[in-house]
Every structure is written in C-alpha cells, then in structure tokens.
Design a protein around this motif. Structure first.
Motif, PDB file in Angstrom:
ATOM      1  N   THR A  11     -38.943 -12.507 -27.977  1.00 58.61           N
ATOM      2  CA  THR A  11     -39.649 -11.435 -27.295  1.00 58.61           C
ATOM      3  C   THR A  11     -39.809 -10.289 -28.287  1.00 58.61           C
ATOM      4  O   THR A  11     -39.615 -10.471 -29.489  1.00 58.61           O
ATOM      5  CB  THR A  11     -38.898 -11.008 -26.014  1.00 58.61           C
ATOM      6  OG1 THR A  11     -39.694 -10.080 -25.274  1.00 58.61           O
ATOM      7  CG2 THR A  11     -37.550 -10.383 -26.334  1.00 58.61           C
ATOM      8  N   HIS A  12     -40.120  -9.086 -27.806  1.00 54.73           N
ATOM      9  CA  HIS A  12     -40.206  -7.917 -28.679  1.00 54.73           C
ATOM     10  C   HIS A  12     -39.854  -6.694 -27.849  1.00 54.73           C
ATOM     11  O   HIS A  12     -39.634  -6.782 -26.635  1.00 54.73           O
ATOM     12  CB  HIS A  12     -41.592  -7.785 -29.313  1.00 54.73           C
ATOM     13  CG  HIS A  12     -42.717  -7.715 -28.329  1.00 54.73           C
ATOM     14  ND1 HIS A  12     -43.148  -6.531 -27.770  1.00 54.73           N
ATOM     15  CD2 HIS A  12     -43.502  -8.694 -27.784  1.00 54.73           C
ATOM     16  CE1 HIS A  12     -44.149  -6.770 -26.939  1.00 54.73           C
ATOM     17  NE2 HIS A  12     -44.380  -8.085 -26.921  1.00 54.73           N
ATOM     18  N   ARG A  51     -52.577 -13.281 -25.522  1.00 57.35           N
ATOM     19  CA  ARG A  51     -52.946 -14.565 -26.136  1.00 57.35           C
ATOM     20  C   ARG A  51     -52.446 -14.623 -27.584  1.00 57.35           C
ATOM     21  O   ARG A  51     -51.910 -15.647 -28.035  1.00 57.35           O
ATOM     22  CB  ARG A  51     -54.462 -14.762 -26.083  1.00 57.35           C
ATOM     23  CG  ARG A  51     -54.923 -16.092 -26.682  1.00 57.35           C
ATOM     24  CD  ARG A  51     -56.407 -16.297 -26.506  1.00 57.35           C
ATOM     25  NE  ARG A  51     -56.751 -16.492 -25.096  1.00 57.35           N
ATOM     26  CZ  ARG A  51     -57.426 -15.615 -24.353  1.00 57.35           C
ATOM     27  NH1 ARG A  51     -57.820 -14.471 -24.895  1.00 57.35           N
ATOM     28  NH2 ARG A  51     -57.682 -15.870 -23.089  1.00 57.35           N
ATOM     29  N   ARG A  52     -52.584 -13.517 -28.299  1.00 57.61           N
ATOM     30  CA  ARG A  52     -52.145 -13.498 -29.692  1.00 57.61           C
ATOM     31  C   ARG A  52     -50.630 -13.606 -29.789  1.00 57.61           C
ATOM     32  O   ARG A  52     -50.100 -14.242 -30.703  1.00 57.61           O
ATOM     33  CB  ARG A  52     -52.630 -12.220 -30.378  1.00 57.61           C
ATOM     34  CG  ARG A  52     -52.437 -12.233 -31.879  1.00 57.61           C
ATOM     35  CD  ARG A  52     -53.149 -11.090 -32.558  1.00 57.61           C
ATOM     36  NE  ARG A  52     -52.982 -11.194 -33.994  1.00 57.61           N
ATOM     37  CZ  ARG A  52     -53.447 -10.309 -34.886  1.00 57.61           C
ATOM     38  NH1 ARG A  52     -54.137  -9.252 -34.455  1.00 57.61           N
ATOM     39  NH2 ARG A  52     -53.242 -10.475 -36.186  1.00 57.61           N
ATOM     40  N   GLN A  53     -49.914 -13.000 -28.853  1.00 57.13           N
ATOM     41  CA  GLN A  53     -48.451 -13.141 -28.835  1.00 57.13           C
ATOM     42  C   GLN A  53     -48.052 -14.595 -28.634  1.00 57.13           C
ATOM     43  O   GLN A  53     -47.159 -15.108 -29.310  1.00 57.13           O
ATOM     44  CB  GLN A  53     -47.856 -12.281 -27.721  1.00 57.13           C
ATOM     45  CG  GLN A  53     -47.906 -10.791 -27.965  1.00 57.13           C
ATOM     46  CD  GLN A  53     -47.444 -10.004 -26.750  1.00 57.13           C
ATOM     47  OE1 GLN A  53     -46.265 -10.043 -26.398  1.00 57.13           O
ATOM     48  NE2 GLN A  53     -48.361  -9.301 -26.103  1.00 57.13           N
ATOM     49  N   VAL A  54     -48.699 -15.263 -27.688  1.00 55.51           N
ATOM     50  CA  VAL A  54     -48.401 -16.669 -27.419  1.00 55.51           C
ATOM     51  C   VAL A  54     -48.672 -17.507 -28.662  1.00 55.51           C
ATOM     52  O   VAL A  54     -47.865 -18.366 -29.042  1.00 55.51           O
ATOM     53  CB  VAL A  54     -49.224 -17.168 -26.215  1.00 55.51           C
ATOM     54  CG1 VAL A  54     -49.066 -18.674 -26.055  1.00 55.51           C
ATOM     55  CG2 VAL A  54     -48.800 -16.453 -24.937  1.00 55.51           C
ATOM     56  N   GLU A  55     -49.793 -17.256 -29.308  1.00 57.21           N
ATOM     57  CA  GLU A  55     -50.141 -18.004 -30.514  1.00 57.21           C
ATOM     58  C   GLU A  55     -49.164 -17.750 -31.650  1.00 57.21           C
ATOM     59  O   GLU A  55     -48.925 -18.622 -32.489  1.00 57.21           O
ATOM     60  CB  GLU A  55     -51.564 -17.644 -30.950  1.00 57.21           C
ATOM     61  CG  GLU A  55     -52.639 -18.141 -29.983  1.00 57.21           C
ATOM     62  CD  GLU A  55     -54.017 -17.601 -30.318  1.00 57.21           C
ATOM     63  OE1 GLU A  55     -54.130 -16.716 -31.205  1.00 57.21           O
ATOM     64  OE2 GLU A  55     -55.001 -18.055 -29.692  1.00 57.21           O
ATOM     65  N   GLY A  57     -46.009 -17.322 -31.223  1.00 52.55           N
ATOM     66  CA  GLY A  57     -44.742 -17.942 -30.882  1.00 52.55           C
ATOM     67  C   GLY A  57     -43.805 -17.069 -30.080  1.00 52.55           C
ATOM     68  O   GLY A  57     -42.603 -17.337 -29.999  1.00 52.55           O
ATOM     69  N   ILE A  58     -44.345 -16.024 -29.434  1.00 57.13           N
ATOM     70  CA  ILE A  58     -43.528 -15.138 -28.608  1.00 57.13           C
ATOM     71  C   ILE A  58     -43.482 -15.694 -27.188  1.00 57.13           C
ATOM     72  O   ILE A  58     -44.524 -15.969 -26.584  1.00 57.13           O
ATOM     73  CB  ILE A  58     -44.097 -13.708 -28.605  1.00 57.13           C
ATOM     74  CG1 ILE A  58     -44.164 -13.173 -30.037  1.00 57.13           C
ATOM     75  CG2 ILE A  58     -43.261 -12.801 -27.719  1.00 57.13           C
ATOM     76  CD1 ILE A  58     -42.842 -13.166 -30.776  1.00 57.13           C
ATOM     77  N   THR A 389     -42.774 -14.372 -38.221  1.00 54.39           N
ATOM     78  CA  THR A 389     -41.528 -14.777 -38.874  1.00 54.39           C
ATOM     79  C   THR A 389     -40.368 -14.757 -37.881  1.00 54.39           C
ATOM     80  O   THR A 389     -39.415 -15.533 -38.012  1.00 54.39           O
ATOM     81  CB  THR A 389     -41.241 -13.876 -40.096  1.00 54.39           C
ATOM     82  OG1 THR A 389     -40.369 -14.554 -41.002  1.00 54.39           O
ATOM     83  CG2 THR A 389     -40.623 -12.546 -39.716  1.00 54.39           C
ATOM     84  N   LEU A 390     -40.453 -13.905 -36.859  1.00 54.10           N
ATOM     85  CA  LEU A 390     -39.469 -13.920 -35.781  1.00 54.10           C
ATOM     86  C   LEU A 390     -39.461 -15.280 -35.098  1.00 54.10           C
ATOM     87  O   LEU A 390     -38.396 -15.881 -34.876  1.00 54.10           O
ATOM     88  CB  LEU A 390     -39.797 -12.815 -34.784  1.00 54.10           C
ATOM     89  CG  LEU A 390     -39.077 -12.823 -33.434  1.00 54.10           C
ATOM     90  CD1 LEU A 390     -37.575 -12.645 -33.618  1.00 54.10           C
ATOM     91  CD2 LEU A 390     -39.631 -11.725 -32.522  1.00 54.10           C
ATOM     92  N   ALA A 391     -40.644 -15.778 -34.762  1.00 52.89           N
ATOM     93  CA  ALA A 391     -40.747 -17.073 -34.091  1.00 52.89           C
ATOM     94  C   ALA A 391     -40.306 -18.211 -35.012  1.00 52.89           C
ATOM     95  O   ALA A 391     -39.630 -19.152 -34.583  1.00 52.89           O
ATOM     96  CB  ALA A 391     -42.180 -17.292 -33.618  1.00 52.89           C
ATOM     97  N   GLN A 392     -40.665 -18.117 -36.286  1.00 53.28           N
ATOM     98  CA  GLN A 392     -40.255 -19.155 -37.239  1.00 53.28           C
ATOM     99  C   GLN A 392     -38.740 -19.185 -37.390  1.00 53.28           C
ATOM    100  O   GLN A 392     -38.118 -20.255 -37.406  1.00 53.28           O
ATOM    101  CB  GLN A 392     -40.922 -18.894 -38.590  1.00 53.28           C
ATOM    102  CG  GLN A 392     -42.428 -19.078 -38.589  1.00 53.28           C
ATOM    103  CD  GLN A 392     -43.107 -18.442 -39.795  1.00 53.28           C
ATOM    104  OE1 GLN A 392     -42.434 -17.948 -40.717  1.00 53.28           O
ATOM    105  NE2 GLN A 392     -44.424 -18.450 -39.809  1.00 53.28           N
ATOM    106  N   GLY A 393     -38.135 -18.011 -37.496  1.00 53.95           N
ATOM    107  CA  GLY A 393     -36.679 -17.949 -37.610  1.00 53.95           C
ATOM    108  C   GLY A 393     -35.986 -18.463 -36.371  1.00 53.95           C
ATOM    109  O   GLY A 393     -34.930 -19.115 -36.463  1.00 53.95           O
ATOM    110  N   ALA A 394     -36.555 -18.196 -35.197  1.00 53.81           N
ATOM    111  CA  ALA A 394     -35.973 -18.694 -33.953  1.00 53.81           C
ATOM    112  C   ALA A 394     -36.013 -20.220 -33.903  1.00 53.81           C
ATOM    113  O   ALA A 394     -35.071 -20.856 -33.406  1.00 53.81           O
ATOM    114  CB  ALA A 394     -36.711 -18.105 -32.758  1.00 53.81           C
TER     115      ALA A 394
END
Length: 403
Positions: A11-12, A51-55, A57-58, A389-394
């Motif tokens: 999330t953010h 939509r951009r957040q979903v794309e 990875g949030i 990078t947050l989504a990648q790290g998760a």
C-alpha cells in the motif's frame, strides 16, 4: 482490512503526485469557482490513478488525496490544509500568530510553539533559509493558516461524498479489491490559533466532533479510513525547551483521547493510523525516538499502524518491534521506501526491510508501505519508480517468507 495471508501486500501512505491537468485546475479553483468540467476531470483522474497503482503492483490503493486541492508540484501541506475548506468557524487573520504562537500546554511549563520555532529549524537555521539547500520550504508567512474565530462545524459533506464516489467508482472500474481515504486527526487539525474556545481541551474535542463526520462517511461507504496524524510524533520538535518523554506523553494524551473519542463505535478493523515525523526534507535531528512514542501510538483505536521506517533517521528503529508486542489482530504498515530521498531503493533492500518487520511481528501482520505521502515531495517519475520497487521488493520478500 486485508492482511498478508499468503504474501506481503503493498500500500502507500496517501498522497500521490498530481497530474499537470489537475494542478492547473486546482490553481484555477483558488482564484474563484471550479473550472467547467472539474468534477468529471477529478473523477477521471482518480480512476486513472487507481489503475496505475494496480499496474505498479499496489494492493491496497488510495485516491492519492486528489480531492485535497494541491496547485503546485511541491506541496507539504495539502494533507491537512484541505480541512480549512471543509470546516466552518475559521477565518484568516492578518498576522503571523499561527506560525509563531506560544500556546500554554501541559504539564508544567511545557509549551507548544509555532511552526517557525522548531528546534530542528533553530539548529540548522542557515540550511533552512537557503533556497539551494534542498530543505527550504519557502516563507511560511506567505500562506497563513486560518484562526478559529467561532464554533467549529463540518461543511465538507459534498466534498467527502465526491471523494468517496470517485474512489468507489475507480475500484469498480479497475478491479482493485480494497481502497482507503485519508482524513485529518483532531490533534493535527488543532494546530492553528484558537481565538474562540475557552481551553485547549475544548478546542481539540471540537475538532473531534467535526472530523468524526468525515470518518463515519468513509467507513459507511465500505472504504478503509486512514487517520493522518503526524502531530503525535512531530509536536515534540515544536516544544522548547525539549520536554522529557514523560511530559511529552502527558501532553500527547489529550490528542490520543480526543481521537479515540472521534473514533468511538467505529470498527477498528476498518481504520489505519498514520504516524510520521513530518514530510519536509530537513535534518530531523530533534525527532522523538520511535521507542518513546510507540506505546502512545498503540493506544489509538485502530486496526493498523503506518509509520516511517525507510528514511535514514528512523530506519534503525525496526528493532523496536523485537521488544514491543503488537496487540492481537492488528497490523503494521512500515514505510520501506522513503519520500525523503530521490534515490530509488533497490528491491533487495526493500525485501530486507520487510523481512525485519516480519521477524518481529509475523509475516501475516506486515503490509509494506511508503514512509509518507509521495505526492508533492518528490518528482512524479521518481515517486512511481518507488512504488514499483516497493512491489518488487514485496514479491522478493514473499518468496523468501513463504518459500
């Protein structure tokens, strides 16, 4: 609220960069009525943002605080100044009392001073005054905050209804499972000059009654409510001389009790609380330690706690969770990418940060987040790279934690 049952969710902290079109429309609104088609523009912008957040990875998305007017790419205050447009009983007074006020607090002679009297600002006066330093935030006297001159009333029904409608529609259109909206805390809202109420306690509780309307509207709509309350930690820097931890806890108790009063009977599992030490890019050498504020934070009736953990002043404080027991059924949303640097964290570092917290409280109870809002703090291109990078790290952390 969703928990990380089979992988680390992301999330953010709320604010995301506004588009040039939205910034221009907000600037026009400041000079008069909203431009024609503004409501449709805002609704479309929120859908595109989700939509951009979903794309990126949030998992748990927000409206980016798009309904909170911001007319400049750099803006550290839209998260709370929005409340001025949604509250009756406020008036701009032609002086600088809001910036320099010296308000009797408690206990003893502890005093909460204005924004110009921060101890961090005093220690680094030359840097704060230098427009090339990277921490210069302009002349605060140029944009005065209002004073309370009459009984506070909530007037933001149409605005919060629009925020809710825009995010709800965006969730439906994008398939995002869960969304949150932010709202100000009574403690943070009351950091303006009070010229009406007889006591500080009466003033803070008046804000609690006002803001409860916004809290209930968000939760009744089926969304997650995020309480934005940097005052819980940030006020420490505005008290001169520096108070003891015990005195500061006593000073803060009123703010916590007023917030819990505003949240009464609302479901904790739909509420998350955001604590930070202020989003400006200063040295922050006078911040209170997380170990000294965490027990106060956990007294707040929320189901999840969001806090800074990625910036270099507070990253080491993940160790707090080796000693502090997170109450049963609650989550933490540690910041694992920071708003305080233009350097984009490596996904491996993000994963390492996540795993430290998972070791302390359990993997299912960690949702990876940002330190603070990214909108208005760093360039949009960098902000979106940080979310990616947050989504990648998760994902890396999930592979390690679940195997």
């Amino acid at each position: 609220m969703r928990s990380s049952s089979d992988r680390i969710l992301t999330t953010h902290a709320g604010s995301l960069p506004r588009t040039p079109e939205l910034l221009a429309a907000n600037a026009a609104r400041q000079t008069g009525e909203a431009p024609a088609g503004f409501a449709d523009l805002l609704a479309g912008e929120v859908t595109d943002l989700v939509r951009r957040q979903v794309e990126a990875g949030i998992d748990v998305v927000g409206d980016g605080e798009y309904g909170k007017a911001m007319s400049s790419p750099v803006d550290y205050g839209a998260w709370w100044s929005y409340s001025f447009q949604r509250t009756g009983g406020l008036e701009i007074i032609d002086d600088a009392s809001w910036a320099t006020a010296d308000v009797q607090s408690a206990p003893g002679d502890t005093r909460l001073t204005g924004f110009l009297h921060r101890r961090d600002r005093a220690l680094f006066a030359d840097a704060y005054a230098d427009p090339t330093s990277g921490i210069f935030t302009g002349d605060p006297k140029a944009s005065p905050f209002p004073s309370c001159t009459g009984p506070l009333t909530y007037t933001g029904q149409d605005a919060i209804a629009a925020d809710i409608a825009n995010l709800t529609a965006a969730l439906e259109r994008t398939g995002a499972e869960e969304g949150f909206l932010t709202a100000l805390s009574p403690g943070s809202a009351s950091r303006i000059t009070n010229r009406y109420y007889a006591s500080e306690e009466e003033f803070v509780y008046a804000w609690a009654d006002v803001l409860r309307e916004e809290y209930r509207a968000i939760i009744d709509a089926g969304l997650v409510l995020q309480i934005d309350d940097p005052s819980i930690a940030e006020n420490f820097d505005q008290i001169t001389p520096e108070p003891s931890v015990e005195d500061y806890a006593a000073f803060t108790r009123l703010r916590v009790e007023a917030l819990n009063y505003a949240l009464r009977d609302l479901p904790e599992d739909r509420i998350r609380f955001h604590l930070c030490w202020g989003s400006w890019h200063g040295p922050h050498t006078t911040d209170i330690a997380m170990a000294d504020i965490v027990s106060t934070m956990l007294q707040i009736n929320a189901g999840a706690y969001s806090f800074e953990a990625g910036n270099v002043r507070h990253e080491h404080e993940w160790k707090v969770w080796q000693d502090v027991e997170l109450p049963e059924g609650k989550l933490i949303l540690p910041g694992v990418v920071s708003h305080a640097t233009n350097v984009v964290e490596h996904p491996e570092l993000v994963a390492d940060r996540i795993e430290r917290f998972a070791a302390g409280v359990g993997r299912e109870r960690v949702v990876a987040s940002t330190d603070c809002g990214l909108g208005g703090r760093i360039h949009p291109q960098i902000a979106w790279a940080k979310l990616e990078t947050l989504a990648q790290g998760a994902r890396i952390a999930s592979e390690r934690l679940w195997g």
